[in-house]
Structures are given as C-alpha cells and as structure tokens.
Scaffold this motif. Structure first.
Motif, mmCIF file in Angstrom:
data_model
loop_
_atom_site.group_PDB
_atom_site.id
_atom_site.type_symbol
_atom_site.label_atom_id
_atom_site.label_comp_id
_atom_site.label_asym_id
_atom_site.label_seq_id
_atom_site.Cartn_x
_atom_site.Cartn_y
_atom_site.Cartn_z
ATOM 1 N N GLN A 83 0.854 -1.197 0.000
ATOM 2 C CA GLN A 83 0.000 0.000 0.000
ATOM 3 C C GLN A 83 0.887 1.244 0.000
ATOM 4 N N PRO A 84 0.310 2.408 -0.354
ATOM 5 C CA PRO A 84 1.086 3.634 -0.220
ATOM 6 C C PRO A 84 1.506 3.809 1.260
ATOM 7 N N THR A 85 2.690 4.385 1.460
ATOM 8 C CA THR A 85 3.248 4.498 2.819
ATOM 9 C C THR A 85 2.273 5.142 3.800
ATOM 10 N N LEU A 86 1.614 6.230 3.356
ATOM 11 C CA LEU A 86 0.706 6.945 4.261
ATOM 12 C C LEU A 86 -0.421 6.029 4.747
ATOM 13 N N GLU B 41 13.452 -9.406 3.976
ATOM 14 C CA GLU B 41 12.097 -9.092 4.438
ATOM 15 C C GLU B 41 11.250 -8.505 3.295
ATOM 16 N N VAL B 42 11.891 -7.693 2.458
ATOM 17 C CA VAL B 42 11.182 -7.128 1.293
ATOM 18 C C VAL B 42 10.695 -8.281 0.407
ATOM 19 N N LEU B 43 11.589 -9.252 0.175
ATOM 20 C CA LEU B 43 11.218 -10.390 -0.677
ATOM 21 C C LEU B 43 10.059 -11.184 -0.051
ATOM 22 N N ILE B 44 10.098 -11.333 1.264
ATOM 23 C CA ILE B 44 9.010 -12.049 1.951
ATOM 24 C C ILE B 44 7.684 -11.300 1.744
ATOM 25 N N HIS B 45 7.728 -9.969 1.868
ATOM 26 C CA HIS B 45 6.498 -9.179 1.682
ATOM 27 C C HIS B 45 6.020 -9.199 0.225
ATOM 28 N N ILE B 46 6.968 -9.268 -0.700
ATOM 29 C CA ILE B 46 6.584 -9.375 -2.115
ATOM 30 C C ILE B 46 5.865 -10.714 -2.320
ATOM 31 N N GLU B 56 -3.185 -2.497 -9.991
ATOM 32 C CA GLU B 56 -3.743 -1.132 -9.950
ATOM 33 C C GLU B 56 -2.635 -0.085 -10.037
ATOM 34 N N SER B 57 -1.464 -0.448 -9.558
ATOM 35 C CA SER B 57 -0.302 0.422 -9.739
ATOM 36 C C SER B 57 0.712 -0.366 -10.565
ATOM 37 N N ALA B 58 1.717 0.345 -11.087
ATOM 38 C CA ALA B 58 2.731 -0.358 -11.885
ATOM 39 C C ALA B 58 3.523 -1.284 -10.970
ATOM 40 N N MET B 59 4.037 -2.361 -11.529
ATOM 41 C CA MET B 59 4.810 -3.328 -10.732
ATOM 42 C C MET B 59 5.982 -2.640 -10.018
ATOM 43 N N GLY B 60 6.664 -1.742 -10.768
ATOM 44 C CA GLY B 60 7.812 -1.036 -10.189
ATOM 45 C C GLY B 60 7.407 -0.229 -8.959
ATOM 46 N N THR B 61 6.271 0.483 -9.072
ATOM 47 C CA THR B 61 5.778 1.309 -7.959
ATOM 48 C C THR B 61 5.452 0.421 -6.766
ATOM 49 N N TRP B 62 4.815 -0.712 -7.049
ATOM 50 C CA TRP B 62 4.426 -1.646 -5.987
ATOM 51 C C TRP B 62 5.667 -2.155 -5.249
ATOM 52 N N ILE B 63 6.709 -2.462 -6.014
ATOM 53 C CA ILE B 63 7.944 -2.975 -5.401
ATOM 54 C C ILE B 63 8.623 -1.889 -4.566
ATOM 55 N N TYR B 64 8.645 -0.661 -5.099
ATOM 56 C CA TYR B 64 9.230 0.431 -4.314
ATOM 57 C C TYR B 64 8.438 0.648 -3.016
ATOM 58 N N ARG B 65 7.109 0.563 -3.114
ATOM 59 C CA ARG B 65 6.282 0.727 -1.910
ATOM 60 C C ARG B 65 6.690 -0.292 -0.848
ATOM 61 N N ILE B 66 6.770 -1.546 -1.290
ATOM 62 C CA ILE B 66 7.126 -2.615 -0.344
ATOM 63 C C ILE B 66 8.522 -2.365 0.229
ATOM 64 N N ALA B 67 9.457 -1.977 -0.640
ATOM 65 C CA ALA B 67 10.830 -1.754 -0.166
ATOM 66 C C ALA B 67 10.872 -0.615 0.851
ATOM 67 N N VAL B 68 10.220 0.505 0.517
ATOM 68 C CA VAL B 68 10.242 1.662 1.430
ATOM 69 C C VAL B 68 9.506 1.323 2.731
ATOM 70 N N ASN B 69 8.312 0.750 2.622
ATOM 71 C CA ASN B 69 7.527 0.433 3.831
ATOM 72 C C ASN B 69 8.251 -0.568 4.719
ATOM 73 N N THR B 70 8.908 -1.538 4.099
ATOM 74 C CA THR B 70 9.645 -2.528 4.895
ATOM 75 C C THR B 70 10.844 -1.871 5.565
ATOM 76 N N ILE B 145 3.822 6.127 -4.478
ATOM 77 C CA ILE B 145 4.475 5.289 -3.459
ATOM 78 C C ILE B 145 4.100 5.772 -2.061
ATOM 79 N N ILE B 146 4.157 7.087 -1.858
ATOM 80 C CA ILE B 146 3.913 7.608 -0.500
ATOM 81 C C ILE B 146 2.415 7.759 -0.198
ATOM 82 N N GLY B 147 1.642 8.043 -1.232
ATOM 83 C CA GLY B 147 0.202 8.206 -1.016
ATOM 84 C C GLY B 147 -0.208 9.650 -0.833
#
Lengths: 171, 176
Positions: A83-86, B41-46, B56-70, B145-147
C-alpha cells in the motif's frame, strides 16, 4: 539458489503460523465442546438453572474469544506492505491503538466468563468470586497496558508523527 | 494463483528487481547484515503480497512501496523507535546538488560529505523522498508510493532542496 532458499523459509514460516493458529483454534473450540457437553449433562441431570446458565455463559465467552482470535489473526496476516506508505502507516497506527472498538467484544467475553464463574458457585460466594475475578482482570489489563506503553507506544507515536509530517504542506 | 505460477512470477520479479531493492535497502542502513535482512524481508512481503497485487499500480511502484515500507518499519522494530539513516555513494548524491555555484570538484566532494551528514538530520518522510529522488523516479511515482498528491511531492522536494542548500551554503569549505 538464494530465491529457492527464501521460498522454503517462507513456506516453513507459513506452516509454523498455520500450526500455531490451528492449536489456538483447537483449544478454544475444545472448550466450546466441553461446555456444550457440560450443558447437556446439566440438563440431563436436571441441575439447577443457575448452573446451566453459568455453563452457557462460559460457552458464549469462549465462542466470542475464538471469533476475536480469528479476526485478529487475519488482520495481522493481511498486513499489506504494497500500500502507499501513508495508508500503511495509518492502518499500523490503528493496529497499535490500545483501545479499539473490537475490545468491547473481549470485554463482553470476560463479562460472560465472570458471570459464568458466579452462577456455577454458591450465591454466598458471589461477591468474593467477583472481587477476585475482576481484580485479576484489572491486573491483567494493567500488565497489558504496561507492555503496550513500553513496546508499542513509542512506535505508534513515531508513526503518528510521520503521518503528520506526510500530511502537512497539502495545500 | 497456483503455487508453481506464483513461484515463477516471484522468481521473475526478484531477477528483474533485486538490484533496485538492494539499493533502496542500502539507503536505510550502512550495515551489510541489516541491508541483507531488510532485503530478505522485502522479498518475503513481495511473496506474501503477490496474490493481492491486482495491477492497480505499476509493478515497479508496488515494489518500491514494499521496499520503502519494509525499510522504515524494519528500522523501527530493531531500535524500537523509527530512526532512519541514509547512506549512499557520492555519485548518486551529486544529483541533488546540480547547482551552478558548486563547480569545483574538490569543494563538491566536501559538500557531498556534508550533504550526507545533513541528510541524516532530515525527517523520515524527507529521507524517503530523497531515496526515491536518488532512484530518479518521477514525482507521479513518488506520489503513488507515499500516497500523497504530486503537487505535495513537489512542494516537499522544493523545501528539502532549499533547506539543504541553505545549510550547505552556510558551511565553510575553505582550504583546511
């Protein structure tokens, strides 16, 4: 290969979680069956209504706990990092909230168990049983809050601060 | 989704994106062991999120989201507080300082080191934005990515850059 090792690790982790959940589910539902049998036995032996009502309270309490456990388990299992970070932070901050709406159902379950305890014993012990029961529950609640305060409150505060930071400058 | 299909898709994602995931992990920890842990951990979440990914979002964006959030929640779990540090090579950092006033190479290197220190004084969200800028993502991707909205991303980036330039221009890089 690194990826294959990882897939095996995930598989093992999934299996471990599934085993733990299954065990908890079995324990709760075993209690449900035990109290169901007890109720039937009470009815068959023409036990006093209070005893039947007491076992019924236990039964309902266990059902509520079992359902709550299932809800919490699925909630934690379905944490979505994509999900988006926010959005993720908002949901996490909600999960780390000490008093949530769902807690009312836990309170109802505790209330049912407390009532069941008193109904199954002699009426003279009612006050003593209730004092003992609610004291233990209060101590358990305080311990839970202390654990939350030490382990989760700092995290939740940081999450709320990040949410504020992200949401500012929205003009 | 069948298990074999899932494994195949997962392997493909890892093969195509492992470098960028490792890079994002490296922004949030200088320690190789921590980086490896975040990466795993990123790979586990993926893996866990694959079935939920609906495109709904591009694969790249989704992966960056997971990487940043993790990465941001990983640092929180280790230290109990969310304290994100940034580490990156000076070549990537130089993209943040494309200022005409900063021409000389020797000065630039000192400035980049100073910039590295200043980055660690930023708030977590600013660090996330910087890490995404270093990945050369568009403001639209960063917003996804950030929302937040794209104008919001632009305002934040402008503020971060202005603040960094102000701080760095106030420093003395003389001939010491």
């Amino acid at each position: 290969m690194e990826t294959n090792n990882l897939i095996n690790r995930i598989r093992r982790e999934d299996e471990r979680y599934a085993r733990i959940t299954k065990t908890f589910q079995i324990v709760y539902w075993a209690f449900v069956v035990i109290y169901l049998v007890l109720i039937i036995m009470h009815i068959a032996t023409k036990s006093p209504v209070a005893e039947i009502a007491g076992s019924l309270c236990f039964l309902l309490g266990m059902i509520v706990f079992a359902i709550l456990f299932r809800i919490y388990y699925f909630e934690y299992k379905s944490v979505d990092y994509g999900q988006p970070t926010l959005e993720m932070l908002k949901k996490a901050a909600h999960r780390y909230k000490p008093f949530q709406g769902k807690l009312w159902f836990a309170f109802i379950a505790v209330l049912l168990v407390g009532t069941g305890l008193s109904l199954n014993g002699p009426f003279a012990d009612f006050v003593q049983t209730q004092i003992l029961f609610w004291s233990s529950m209060t101590v358990a609640l305080i311990i839970g809050l202390i654990v939350w305060w030490i382990r989760y409150k700092p995290l939740r505060d940081d999450m709320l601060r990040m949410i504020r930071e992200i949401e500012e400058e929205t003009s | 989704m069948k298990r074999d299909e899932k494994e195949e898709q997962f392997n493909q994602i890892v093969t195509e994106n492992s470098e960028r995931i490792r890079r994002v992990c490296s922004y949030y920890s200088a320690n190789q062991h921590d980086q490896q842990e975040i990466f795993q951990e990123v790979l586990i979440h993926i893996w866990k999120g694959l079935e939920r990914f609906r495109g709904e979002s591009a694969m790249g964006t989704w992966i960056y989201r997971i990487a940043v959030n993790t990465a941001i929640t990983h640092t929180g779990r280790v230290r109990r507080h969310l304290k994100v540090s940034m580490y990156t090579d000076t070549q990537r950092l130089s993209s943040l300082l494309d200022d005409d006033a900063l021409e000389e190479e020797r000065l630039k290197e000192k400035q980049l080191n100073a910039l590295q220190s200043e980055l660690n004084t930023l708030s977590i969200i600013d660090k996330i934005l910087i890490s995404l800028m270093l990945e050369e993502l568009s403001t639209k991707q960063m917003a996804d990515i950030i929302g937040i909205t794209e104008p919001n991303v632009r305002v934040k980036i402008h503020r971060i850059k202005t603040e960094l330039k102000r701080k760095l221009s106030g420093k003395n890089y003389g001939n010491e």
